[in-house]
Scaffold this motif. Sequence first.
Motif, PDB file in Angstrom:
ATOM      1  N   GLU A 108      12.281  10.649 -87.326  1.00  0.00           N
ATOM      2  CA  GLU A 108      12.628  11.453 -88.490  1.00  0.00           C
ATOM      3  C   GLU A 108      14.143  11.669 -88.515  1.00  0.00           C
ATOM      4  OE1 GLU A 108      10.343  14.989 -88.248  1.00  0.00           O
ATOM      5  OE2 GLU A 108       8.411  13.944 -88.453  1.00  0.00           O
ATOM      6  N   THR A 133      13.904  13.465 -83.154  1.00  0.00           N
ATOM      7  CA  THR A 133      12.494  13.760 -83.389  1.00  0.00           C
ATOM      8  C   THR A 133      11.723  12.476 -83.659  1.00  0.00           C
ATOM      9  OG1 THR A 133      13.053  15.902 -84.362  1.00  0.00           O
ATOM     10  CG2 THR A 133      10.848  15.039 -84.772  1.00  0.00           C
ATOM     11  N   ARG A 172       8.113  10.416 -84.348  1.00  0.00           N
ATOM     12  CA  ARG A 172       6.824  10.606 -85.027  1.00  0.00           C
ATOM     13  C   ARG A 172       5.954   9.390 -84.738  1.00  0.00           C
ATOM     14  NH1 ARG A 172       7.468   9.810 -91.008  1.00  0.00           N
ATOM     15  NH2 ARG A 172       8.077  11.982 -91.201  1.00  0.00           N
ATOM     16  N   LEU A 229      -1.337  11.674 -86.648  1.00  0.00           N
ATOM     17  CA  LEU A 229       0.122  11.740 -86.642  1.00  0.00           C
ATOM     18  C   LEU A 229       0.552  12.786 -85.616  1.00  0.00           C
ATOM     19  CD1 LEU A 229       0.883  11.765 -90.488  1.00  0.00           C
ATOM     20  CD2 LEU A 229       1.549   9.990 -88.856  1.00  0.00           C
ATOM     21  N   ARG A 273       4.324  14.596 -83.674  1.00  0.00           N
ATOM     22  CA  ARG A 273       5.787  14.628 -83.581  1.00  0.00           C
ATOM     23  C   ARG A 273       6.164  15.230 -82.231  1.00  0.00           C
ATOM     24  NH1 ARG A 273       8.052  18.638 -86.712  1.00  0.00           N
ATOM     25  NH2 ARG A 273       9.716  17.333 -87.500  1.00  0.00           N
ATOM     26  N   VAL A 310       4.905  10.677 -77.284  1.00  0.00           N
ATOM     27  CA  VAL A 310       4.455  11.044 -78.632  1.00  0.00           C
ATOM     28  C   VAL A 310       3.229  10.223 -79.053  1.00  0.00           C
ATOM     29  CG1 VAL A 310       5.957   9.437 -79.887  1.00  0.00           C
ATOM     30  CG2 VAL A 310       5.233  11.586 -80.966  1.00  0.00           C
ATOM     31  N   ALA A 330      -0.541  11.676 -80.212  1.00  0.00           N
ATOM     32  CA  ALA A 330      -1.286  11.259 -81.406  1.00  0.00           C
ATOM     33  C   ALA A 330      -2.679  10.763 -81.021  1.00  0.00           C
ATOM     34  CB  ALA A 330      -0.517  10.159 -82.138  1.00  0.00           C
ATOM     35  N   ALA A 368       4.204   5.901 -89.972  1.00  0.00           N
ATOM     36  CA  ALA A 368       5.265   6.405 -89.097  1.00  0.00           C
ATOM     37  C   ALA A 368       6.604   6.459 -89.831  1.00  0.00           C
ATOM     38  CB  ALA A 368       5.392   5.528 -87.856  1.00  0.00           C
ATOM     39  N   ASN A 428       9.505   7.029 -92.699  1.00  0.00           N
ATOM     40  CA  ASN A 428       9.913   8.230 -93.403  1.00  0.00           C
ATOM     41  C   ASN A 428       9.418   8.259 -94.844  1.00  0.00           C
ATOM     42  OD1 ASN A 428      11.374   9.653 -91.393  1.00  0.00           O
ATOM     43  ND2 ASN A 428      13.031   8.191 -91.592  1.00  0.00           N
TER      44      ASN A 428
END
Length: 249
Positions: A51, A55, A57, A75, A77, A96, A100, A230, A232
């Motif tokens: 992101e 960060t 994701r 999802l 983060r 991460v 998930a 994933a 943006n």
Amino acid sequence: MTLSSEQLERDWAAMTPARAKALQVETARQVRLQPDGPAPVTVAGVDVGFENRDTARAAIVVLRYADLEPLDYALARLPVRFPYVPGLLSFRECPVILKALEQLRTPPDLLLCDGHGVAHPRRLGIAAHLGVLTGLPTVGVAKKKLYGRHGPVPEGRGEWTPLMAGRGSAAGKSGEGEVLGAVLRTRPGFKPLFVSPGHRMDLDGALERVMHCTTRYRLPETTRWADGLASNRGQRWLARLEQLPTPGH
DNA sequence: GCGACAG
DNA sequence: ATCTTGTCGC
């Protein structure tokens, strides 16, 4: 699941590139390149996007193996705590991804990862590492080479040339050296994909799974779904998943 | 010293 | 990976 994301975060809290390399050598011993278990009923694609600079994701989408219809997704983060270093990708993205995976209603039978499997300097690309951490069968599907050498790639869909251990660009001497993976043409006229087994999998199985999941595009459907989510700008893909008959959310 | 270098 | 506009083509 063999390990929780929280546990992994604690275990890797003081990880450094030097320690990571040493850990890879140890962990690689646990990789099993033997296919086992029944044919997969479900396949999952996993990918990580950022992101911003700190960060991460992760997106996972589970598809029914038979017709590649989406069944579930998740999802997660998490703050980024390891730099991107070629060869150490798993230390940046695994935490991460595990987070998930824990949110999935049903663990998939197979995981297709963005990145290499054993086609790695220490034989532990992210797909292989993720396989050992989760205990799941995994396959590595990368868009670019990290390690190894190979000859010309045939032009026909589904055709491939072996990816051999070693440095440089020259093709490995035929019949000599270890075959780590394959450079696979999933679509004529397009750049090939780098496929290698991760865990509980062999090269033939990996190629079979990847080809099965690749229908009308260069990338497998699993990867396309995960990439979309994933990314943006993944809201458009989310819209389709939220209509699932048996949603996981 | 010069390339290679997943995401 | 991410930052970004238009452009070529079916």
